[in-house]
Design a protein around this motif. Structure first.
Motif, PDB file in Angstrom:
ATOM      1  N   ASN A  68       9.389   7.226  -1.944  1.00 26.32           N
ATOM      2  CA  ASN A  68       8.329   7.908  -2.672  1.00 26.32           C
ATOM      3  C   ASN A  68       7.551   6.882  -3.500  1.00 26.32           C
ATOM      4  O   ASN A  68       8.147   6.156  -4.304  1.00 26.32           O
ATOM      5  N   PRO A  69       6.222   6.801  -3.329  1.00 26.51           N
ATOM      6  CA  PRO A  69       5.438   5.817  -4.086  1.00 26.51           C
ATOM      7  C   PRO A  69       5.621   5.904  -5.598  1.00 26.51           C
ATOM      8  O   PRO A  69       5.491   4.894  -6.293  1.00 26.51           O
ATOM      9  N   ALA A  77       5.084   5.032   2.104  1.00 20.26           N
ATOM     10  CA  ALA A  77       5.471   6.401   1.733  1.00 20.26           C
ATOM     11  C   ALA A  77       6.507   6.995   2.685  1.00 20.26           C
ATOM     12  O   ALA A  77       7.282   7.863   2.287  1.00 20.26           O
ATOM     13  N   GLY A  78       6.561   6.543   3.925  1.00 23.70           N
ATOM     14  CA  GLY A  78       7.553   7.030   4.871  1.00 23.70           C
ATOM     15  C   GLY A  78       8.952   6.499   4.591  1.00 23.70           C
ATOM     16  O   GLY A  78       9.930   6.950   5.178  1.00 23.70           O
ATOM     17  N   ASN A 114       0.846  -1.181   0.000  1.00 29.37           N
ATOM     18  CA  ASN A 114       0.000   0.000   0.000  1.00 29.37           C
ATOM     19  C   ASN A 114       0.889   1.240   0.000  1.00 29.37           C
ATOM     20  O   ASN A 114       1.709   1.418   0.907  1.00 29.37           O
ATOM     21  N   PRO A 115       0.722   2.121  -0.994  1.00 29.73           N
ATOM     22  CA  PRO A 115       1.566   3.320  -1.055  1.00 29.73           C
ATOM     23  C   PRO A 115       1.524   4.169   0.216  1.00 29.73           C
ATOM     24  O   PRO A 115       2.532   4.761   0.595  1.00 29.73           O
ATOM     25  N   VAL A 116       0.386   4.204   0.892  1.00 33.36           N
ATOM     26  CA  VAL A 116       0.302   4.970   2.138  1.00 33.36           C
ATOM     27  C   VAL A 116       1.212   4.343   3.192  1.00 33.36           C
ATOM     28  O   VAL A 116       1.859   5.038   3.963  1.00 33.36           O
ATOM     29  N   GLY A 117       1.295   3.029   3.203  1.00 35.53           N
ATOM     30  CA  GLY A 117       2.116   2.328   4.186  1.00 35.53           C
ATOM     31  C   GLY A 117       3.610   2.479   3.971  1.00 35.53           C
ATOM     32  O   GLY A 117       4.387   2.499   4.920  1.00 35.53           O
TER      33      GLY A 117
END
Length: 189
Positions: A62-63, A58-59, A53-56
């Protein structure tokens, strides 16, 4: 905490293919992606419904730098990984494998990583692995009752295979501020 340069053998040797297993394998892969920089190719088979998941992540990275490739078979996964490693178009190729690979396939991946000056990482089930892998890591989350319990990145990383010969285990976590893996003392020490 200790700086990332004090985490032995991380990041693993560039231009080689490595393996990781355990419940913390994805964190290892994203931390490696952050250290490698540049484009990442993530390959998985269509039957595997576990998605990133890009949200997961992203930290970590960069997605927009991550491309996901879905294959029909493990043979397709290995073929795409080999070509991608050789291409010099990506810095890291992550492949989710569910069956053992032979020495020939593993060696082909090593040669491709060397030719393309990229890094390969196979996410494998615990207990599986290729003799051709440069290193193999077992990564497990640590559920800690002290102040770090709010940090979901606290893990135990074990280097369980290393062609250089040295093995070890470390407690690590992702430091988002410095964008690095840092070593921490086990709880109570």
């Amino acid at each position: 905490m200790t700086s990332a340069s004090n985490v032995p053998f991380f990041p693993p040797i560039k231009t080689r293919t490595h393996e990781v297993c355990g419940a913390g394998a994805y964190l290892f892969a994203f931390a490696l992606a952050a250290r490698c920089g540049g484009p990442v190719l993530w390959i998985r088979e269509a039957w595997d419904k576990q998605q990133i998941n890009p949200v997961g992540f992203a930290g970590f990275v960069n997605p927009s730098e991550v491309r996901v490739c879905i294959t029909e078979t493990q043979l397709d996964t290995l073929a795409i990984a080999e070509e991608s490693l050789r291409s010099k178009a990506v810095s890291l190729v992550v492949m989710a494998l569910n069956k053992p690979i032979g020495l020939t396939e593993g060696r082909r991946l090593q040669l491709a990583a060397q030719a393309g000056e990229s890094t390969g990482l196979a996410i494998i089930p615990d207990g599986m692995g290729s003799n051709a892998a440069q290193t193999r890591w077992r990564c497990s989350p640590i559920f800690d009752a002290d102040q770090r319990s709010q940090d979901s990145t606290l893990q135990s990383w074990e280097l369980i295979k290393n062609k250089s010969g040295t093995l070890g285990a470390w407690h690590v976590l992702w430091d988002a501020a410095s964008h690095r893996i840092v070593m921490v003392s086990p709880s109570g020490k």
